[in-house]
Write an enzyme that holds these catalytic residues in place. Structure first.
Site, PDB file in Angstrom:
ATOM      1  N   ASP A 152      66.859  44.526  29.006  1.00  0.00           N
ATOM      2  CA  ASP A 152      67.157  44.466  30.436  1.00  0.00           C
ATOM      3  C   ASP A 152      67.392  43.002  30.807  1.00  0.00           C
ATOM      4  O   ASP A 152      66.538  42.153  30.556  1.00  0.00           O
ATOM      5  CB  ASP A 152      65.967  45.038  31.217  1.00  0.00           C
ATOM      6  CG  ASP A 152      66.263  45.229  32.698  1.00  0.00           C
ATOM      7  OD1 ASP A 152      67.283  44.716  33.190  1.00  0.00           O
ATOM      8  OD2 ASP A 152      65.438  45.891  33.379  1.00  0.00           O
ATOM      9  N   HIS A 191      67.509  51.835  39.062  1.00  0.00           N
ATOM     10  CA  HIS A 191      67.638  50.617  38.267  1.00  0.00           C
ATOM     11  C   HIS A 191      68.257  50.905  36.904  1.00  0.00           C
ATOM     12  O   HIS A 191      67.796  51.788  36.179  1.00  0.00           O
ATOM     13  CB  HIS A 191      66.276  49.951  38.062  1.00  0.00           C
ATOM     14  CG  HIS A 191      66.341  48.753  37.158  1.00  0.00           C
ATOM     15  ND1 HIS A 191      66.997  47.596  37.507  1.00  0.00           N
ATOM     16  CD2 HIS A 191      65.862  48.547  35.894  1.00  0.00           C
ATOM     17  CE1 HIS A 191      66.918  46.731  36.508  1.00  0.00           C
ATOM     18  NE2 HIS A 191      66.242  47.277  35.527  1.00  0.00           N
ATOM     19  N   CYS A 200      71.404  44.639  39.182  1.00  0.00           N
ATOM     20  CA  CYS A 200      71.183  45.273  37.874  1.00  0.00           C
ATOM     21  C   CYS A 200      72.417  45.924  37.281  1.00  0.00           C
ATOM     22  O   CYS A 200      72.690  45.785  36.081  1.00  0.00           O
ATOM     23  CB  CYS A 200      70.030  46.269  37.939  1.00  0.00           C
ATOM     24  SG  CYS A 200      70.347  47.786  38.890  1.00  0.00           S
TER      25      CYS A 200
END
Length: 275
Positions: A127, A112, A72
């Site tokens: 995202d 995250h 991420c």
């Protein structure tokens, strides 16, 4: 301070984008769909104990130049710089992952990275780095009704001062992660990245996890188990031996497999299938 830029031409070639680059919703949608189809989610460097360098030069060399994937912090830090270079207003966020967790499960620490992008005065959750359930379209942060993407339907709801993202899986709402409200500076992710890439409790230290999301399907590799989730909800699964795993990494996920990966691949092939 503004983040270092990025070679937009090289990035667009990497993800196969030849359309306009304007700070509008159409461009944002196009890039968010193409990014996870072209650049795999993977944490092989963490599994091998190499660590993860979040410097822009290292991320660009790995994800753009070397044809690798990342997790991420790499994906979303790259995407943030891409969007800023185009002219978007972008903020970094942090979230507590609770993907498919039970309602009474304890909350995890924030780990995250996600993004908040403002377009035309409207704030969106963006995202490209959540792996097996990455949203493939911007989600309006203020909306409470379900929002469709090219794959699952998502929704956002308030949860104890945070914002819970949920996805509809097989007709049931499943938690994905809980967003904390305040934005983070780019440097704030260094500590989160250090913990996630080095701490013994990080599942990336012990499991081979690789995903890729195309317009047709989600490909999810967890150790020896390969699952293909179609847009229609169908799921195909198979268990792979070491040679098949190596082939899948190259052909399904587009990764330049290194000889140094082989011991980790063999360990993953010998791990009991989960799920």
């Amino acid at each position: 301070m503004s983040a270092p830029g990025v070679d937009l031409a090289a990035y667009c070639a990497r993800i196969g984008h030849s359309g306009p680059l304007r700070p509008d919703l159409a461009t944002l949608r196009a890039l968010q769909e193409r990014h996870p189809a072209a650049i795999a989610f993977e944490a092989i460097d963490v599994l091998l104990g190499r660590g993860v360098d979040l410097s822009p030069a290292a991320v660009d060399a790995k994800l753009i130049g070397a044809g690798r994937g990342g997790y991420c912090y790499e994906h979303n830090s790259l995407f943030k710089r891409v969007l800023e270079a185009i002219g978007f207003e972008v903020e970094g966020l942090i979230a507590r992952v609770n993907w498919q967790a039970a309602p009474d499960a304890p909350l995890s620490p924030p780990s995250h990275m996600a993004l908040r992008v403002t377009v035309g005065g409207v704030r969106y959750l963006v995202d490209v780095g959540f792996g097996s359930c990455v949203p493939t379209a911007p989600l309006r942060l203020a909306a409470r009704e379900p929002q469709s993407t090219g794959h699952e339907i998502f929704r956002l709801r308030p949860a104890g001062g945070e914002m819970q993202l949920e996805a509809s899986i097989a007709g049931r709402w499943q938690p994905v992660y809980r967003l904390l409200p305040g934005p983070l500076l780019d440097g704030d992710y260094r500590l989160h990245n250090w913990y996630t890439s080095t701490h013994p409790d990080s599942h990336f230290r012990h499991r081979l996890i690789v995903t890729r999301t195309t317009p047709e399907a989600r490909y999810v590799l967890a150790d020896s188990r390969l699952a293909v989730r179609g847009r229609d909800g169908t799921v195909q699964q198979e268990t792979l031996d070491a040679d098949a795993l190596e082939t899948a990494l190259a052909e399904r996920f587009g990764l330049p497999v290194e000889a140094a990966w082989r011991p980790a691949i063999e360990r993953a092939a010998g791990a009991p299938p989960s799920g």
